[in-house]
Design an enzyme around this catalytic site. Structure first.
Site, mmCIF file in Angstrom:
data_model
loop_
_atom_site.group_PDB
_atom_site.id
_atom_site.type_symbol
_atom_site.label_atom_id
_atom_site.label_comp_id
_atom_site.label_asym_id
_atom_site.label_seq_id
_atom_site.Cartn_x
_atom_site.Cartn_y
_atom_site.Cartn_z
ATOM 1 N N HIS A 160 -45.773 0.757 152.871
ATOM 2 C CA HIS A 160 -44.998 -0.082 151.960
ATOM 3 C C HIS A 160 -44.994 -1.557 152.303
ATOM 4 O O HIS A 160 -44.346 -2.340 151.610
ATOM 5 C CB HIS A 160 -43.551 0.398 151.886
ATOM 6 N N LYS A 180 -33.021 -8.760 143.196
ATOM 7 C CA LYS A 180 -33.775 -8.073 144.252
ATOM 8 C C LYS A 180 -33.122 -8.426 145.576
ATOM 9 O O LYS A 180 -32.289 -9.328 145.638
ATOM 10 C CB LYS A 180 -35.241 -8.528 144.250
ATOM 11 N N ARG A 181 -33.471 -7.741 146.652
ATOM 12 C CA ARG A 181 -32.913 -8.108 147.946
ATOM 13 C C ARG A 181 -33.196 -9.572 148.260
ATOM 14 O O ARG A 181 -34.209 -10.126 147.821
ATOM 15 C CB ARG A 181 -33.511 -7.229 149.051
ATOM 16 N N LYS A 234 -39.270 -13.436 149.029
ATOM 17 C CA LYS A 234 -39.039 -13.262 147.590
ATOM 18 C C LYS A 234 -38.701 -14.597 146.913
ATOM 19 O O LYS A 234 -38.711 -14.707 145.697
ATOM 20 C CB LYS A 234 -37.945 -12.233 147.354
ATOM 21 N N THR A 248 -40.827 -3.448 141.821
ATOM 22 C CA THR A 248 -40.603 -2.551 140.692
ATOM 23 C C THR A 248 -39.638 -3.159 139.684
ATOM 24 O O THR A 248 -39.635 -2.746 138.528
ATOM 25 C CB THR A 248 -40.052 -1.175 141.143
ATOM 26 N N LYS A 306 -39.416 -2.836 135.458
ATOM 27 C CA LYS A 306 -38.215 -2.554 134.662
ATOM 28 C C LYS A 306 -37.992 -3.657 133.632
ATOM 29 O O LYS A 306 -37.666 -3.403 132.482
ATOM 30 C CB LYS A 306 -36.984 -2.489 135.571
HETATM 31 C C1 LIG Z 1 -35.637 -1.828 141.231
HETATM 32 C C2 LIG Z 1 -34.603 -2.200 142.213
HETATM 33 C C3 LIG Z 1 -34.954 -2.930 143.349
HETATM 34 C C4 LIG Z 1 -36.353 -3.419 143.618
HETATM 35 O O1 LIG Z 1 -36.490 -4.734 143.143
HETATM 36 P P1 LIG Z 1 -37.779 -5.606 143.544
HETATM 37 O O2 LIG Z 1 -37.664 -6.805 142.690
HETATM 38 O O3 LIG Z 1 -38.975 -4.794 143.219
HETATM 39 O O4 LIG Z 1 -37.646 -5.908 144.985
HETATM 40 C C5 LIG Z 1 -33.952 -3.266 144.238
HETATM 41 N N1 LIG Z 1 -32.678 -2.904 144.034
HETATM 42 C C6 LIG Z 1 -32.303 -2.196 142.948
HETATM 43 C C7 LIG Z 1 -30.880 -1.843 142.761
HETATM 44 C C8 LIG Z 1 -33.250 -1.823 141.999
HETATM 45 O O5 LIG Z 1 -32.880 -1.105 140.931
#
Ligand SMILES: *Cc1c(COP(=O)(O)O)cnc(C)c1O
Length: 815
Positions: free
Chosen positions: A357, A544-545, A550, A652, A656
């Protein structure tokens, strides 16, 4: 298909209410009503759940140290296709289904993308009728609850079990398993064989809590089994012969209780930085050992030859946290089944597969050998032997010492978990095309050159049932009106939407739906944070985190730049924008916390400056998690995917957001590359360094953030804002961020990409004003998001990895 009539449902509901709470419905709290509803649903599925678990074909076991499930009620009703009858039935009993949906806790048993991916995978495995089960840890406290106090992140312990129980789970004490820690290993001669005796170990009971995972309209009900650590009760204060240094005193009993329960007490709140912690290692062995023992116990009951294990069982390791599956399976095959090393190794490697990952060095797990040796003496012996044999192989094949060094499993007194995974499994995959390419060409090149056939790519995905059908019902209904409902089982059919790309009324409908979703989110923001946001503004979302790579910093610095431009020129052409952030920082990640404080401080200043706050609003939602994501994503116009190229393995939230009609603003990193390939250059906004440029900078140098700062007026202006008091109350945090950019030369190329990013944002500003074109881009994103369903991802895992060479593979090849 299981189903229930409204009449029957009402009866069951009342009966359950009486038997559980001995009170009339009208006296019940929402939580009690929810618990009753969950019980009724579990009754409905119980028979199917049992039947699914009678194994007919090969089973997949997916090991992951986190599962970020999100609330289950709505998605369970959707997958069972009983939402309407339950909603109506409840209404006749005077209960609103939505109140119960919102009363459910959102279990935060994961940090972010990794855990959410695992949850989406479970949903798709069940929906594709794969007997695929998850194994993880039932943390007493999940990821901390985030609060902002004066703009600072404050971490409050997550207490998701405060309702006393999690209504979806079933505890199975009869399936508990003992996991052994510490002690000594004695090898005893028994006829011709060496018998292994583990003495003076500390037994910890792994108690399984099962959560049903319901397939979409198909009667498959799989299991997520989460283990809770407990004392082995007969040892508590009584039979203590096994426990080391155990006198039988009350103090020792308490110490033992603490030792056992601590293991599943809390989720490690960090999904990217490496920090060696004994407790984390205990967690890793705890759930892998329990899971592997459970698999073998179940397999033995089938009375099949252990040597055929690989025909009936596939074990998948999600990232390196479950690496100890490999030596644990070896231990059982050697010590309990009495197989030879060669036989055991063949079964193990043919059964286990691994997903990588990350390529970030600091996130690559390494454990000091002393730690493993003391905590897991038998496991360490096995790892040592795997390493010894692998070294013989390497020495035989290669002369290059450097290369061999790089490939060794034990190196510099550490066990390199990724290397152990690669050597001990038959398949290694990355999570997006670029990521897999970087694994092959850079990070794992030596392994790839040694065994190229083991490597493959599986681009991540998202469960479209949760992230579109359930969270954006209006859009989902429009799609069905336009192209029928086959897309729900085959998302590639979303492509049929493209035929409406010149249809003004469809584009307007799309726009209306987005607007509704924005109004809902605006209401939520207004009610929660008391900030007015304009639903006609562009909703620009980065969720995102919080991590330097990022680059939330790039986003906020650009907002500051816009602020200055507006102040200098009140006629500056700018569509009103609402910038929405959601992010938790790891508690020990100081720079990330400084960035949170910075964003909150800038938000405070801009939101309260009447000269600009009609044009810019900044909302940083507290405690970002799955439930908030479900509210925000349907309302997004822009999805910010602006990581430093090469650093985001897949991402991800990008998927979405596009599936919900947001336009992606992105670097060509992770799965953004595939999004670009799907939608074409007209329907995505790209900017920033290429992967090759980043690799070259890292290899050869040549980047000076200071030069940029000194030569670019606008960059200097916003960087100076970090330390000149323009943004109040953040002297030390501003200095920390400033140093990361200037003193430490901007490791993530924030300033390097700044100008390009700002141009991309200006382009969006223009595009949004051409409403029809914007809506067309939105439609094209939805229409081309189909391959990002985890149904596609999982069918690829099934046919290329888990069922490769199996008869039942046919089924998945056709998907
Ligand atoms: C999808 C999701 C992530 C992943 O987000 P990235 O932008 O791909 O890092 C993190 N936290 C939650 C709650 C999510 O639903």
């Amino acid at each position: 298909m299981v189903t229930i009539s409204k009449k029957k449902f009402k009866q069951s509901f009342e009966t359950k209410m009486y038997s559980l709470y001995a009170q009339p419905i009208k006296d019940a709290t929402n939580e009690q009503l929810l618990s009753v509803l969950c019980c009724v649903i579990k009754d409905i599925i119980a028979k199917r759940w049992i039947e699914t678990n009678i194994d007919k074909e090969k089973e997949v076991y997916y090991f992951c140290i986190e599962f970020l499930l999100g609330r289950q009620l709505k998605s369970n009703l959707l997958n069972l296709d009983i939402e309407d009858s339950i909603r109506d039935g409840l209404k006749e009993l005077g209960i609103e289904l939505d109140d119960l949906i919102n009363a459910e806790t959102d279990p935060a048993l994961g940090n972010g993308g990794l855990g959410r991916l695992a949850a989406c995978f479970l949903d798709s495995m069940a929906s594709l009728k794969i007997n695929g089960h998850g194994y993880g840890i039932r943390y007493q406290n999940g990821l901390f609850e985030q609060k902002f106090v004066n703009g600072y992140q404050v971490e409050v312990p997550d207490n998701w079990l405060s309702q006393g129980a999690y209504f979806w789970e079933t505890v199975r004490p009869n399936k508990a398993i003992v996991v052994k820690f510490e002690g000594e290993i004695e090898l005893v001669k028994d006829n011709d064989r060496l018998k292994v005796k583990h003495k003076n170990y500390i037994p910890v009971m792994a108690m399984p809590y099962d959560i049903p995972i319901i397939g979409y309209h198909n009667d498959t009900i799989n299991t997520l089994r989460l283990w809770k650590s407990e004392i082995q009760s007969r040892d508590f204060g009584q039979n203590t012969s096994n426990a080391k240094n155990y006198s039988g005193s009350y103090e020792d009993a308490l110490a033992y209780k603490y030792y056992a329960e601590e293991i599943s007490q809390v989720l490690y709140p960090n999904d990217s930085n490496y920090a060696g912690r004994l407790l984390r290692l205990k967690q890793e062995y705890f759930f892998t050992s329990a899971g592997i023992q459970d698999i073998i116990r179940k397999y033995r009951r089938t009375k099949q030859d252990i040597k055929s294990l690989q025909n009936k069982v596939a074990i998948h390791i999600n990232d390196t946290h479950p690496t100890l599956c490999i030596p644990e399976l070896m231990r059982i095959l050697l010590d309990e089944e009495g197989l030879s090393w060669e036989e055991a190794w063949k079964i193990t490697t043919n059964t286990i597969s691994y997903t990588n990952h990350t390529i970030m060095a600091e996130a690559m797990e390494k454990w000091p050998i002393d730690m493993i040796k003391t905590l897991l003496p038998r496991i360490y012996m096995i790892i040592e032997e795997i390493n010894r044999r692998y070294n013989l192989y390497l020495d035989d094949k290669y002369n290059d010492e450097n290369k061999k060094q790089h490939m060794r499993i034990i190196n510099w007194d550490n066990v390199n978990m990724a290397n152990l995974c690669i050597v001990g499994s038959h398949s290694i995959n990355g999570v997006a095309a670029l990521h897999t390419k970087l694994l092959k060409k850079e990070v794992l090149r030596d392994f790839y050159e040694d065994k190229p056939e083991k490597f493959n790519n599986k681009t991540n995905g998202i469960a479209h049932r949760r992230w579109l059908m359930s969270s954006n019902p209006e859009l989902s209904d429009l799609i069905t009106d336009l192209i029928g409902d086959k897309w729900k089982k085959d998302t590639t059919r979303l492509k049929d939407l493209e035929k409406y790309k010149l249809n003004t009324s469809v584009l307007n409908r799309l726009d209306e739906i987005k607007h509704h979703n924005k109004e809902h989110l605006a209401d939520f923001i207004n009610n929660t944070y008391n900030v007015q946001v304009n639903p006609n503004s562009i909703f620009d979302v980065q969720i995102k985190r919080l991590h330097a790579y990022k680059r939330q910093l790039l986003n906020i610095l650009n907002i500051l730049d816009l602020y200055h431009e507006l102040l200098e020129n009140p006629n500056f052409d700018m569509q009103p924008r609402t910038f929405i952030f959601g992010a938790k920082a790891a508690p020990g990640y100081y720079l990330a916390k400084c960035i949170i404080k910075f964003i909150n401080s800038v938000a405070d200043k801009i939101n309260n400056d009447p000269r600009v706050n009609e044009k810019i609003k900044i909302i940083f939602v507290e405690n970002y998690g799955v439930s908030l994501a479900e509210k925000i994503i349907p309302a997004a116009n822009i999805g910010e995917q602006i990581s430093t190229t090469t650093k985001e393995a897949s991402g991800t939230s990008n998927m979405k957001l596009m599936m919900n009609g947001a336009i992606t603003l992105a670097t060509l990193d992770g799965a953004n590359v595939e999004i670009f390939e799907q939608v074409g250059e007209d329907n995505i906004i790209l900017f920033g360094l290429s992967a090759q440029q980043v690799l070259d900078y890292n290899k050869y140098g040549g980047y000076s953030a200071l030069d940029l700062y000194q030569s670019n007026r606008r960059i200097k202006r916003v960087v100076d804002d970090l330390i000149n008091g323009f943004i109040p109350n953040m002297d030390s945090e501003g200095r920390e961020i400033y140093n990361s950019l200037i003193t430490y030369n901007d490791e993530y190329f924030v300033l390097r990409d700044m100008e390009n990013y700002s141009e991309a944002q200006a382009k969006i500003n223009k595009l949004y004003q051409r409403k029809e074109q914007w809506n067309r881009m939105s439609l094209m994103n939805i229409a081309n998001s189909g391959i990002f369903s985890t149904d596609r991802t999982i069918s690829e895992y099934a046919k290329d990895i888990w069922f490769k060479g199996c008869e039942i593979n046919e089924k998945y090849i056709k998907l």
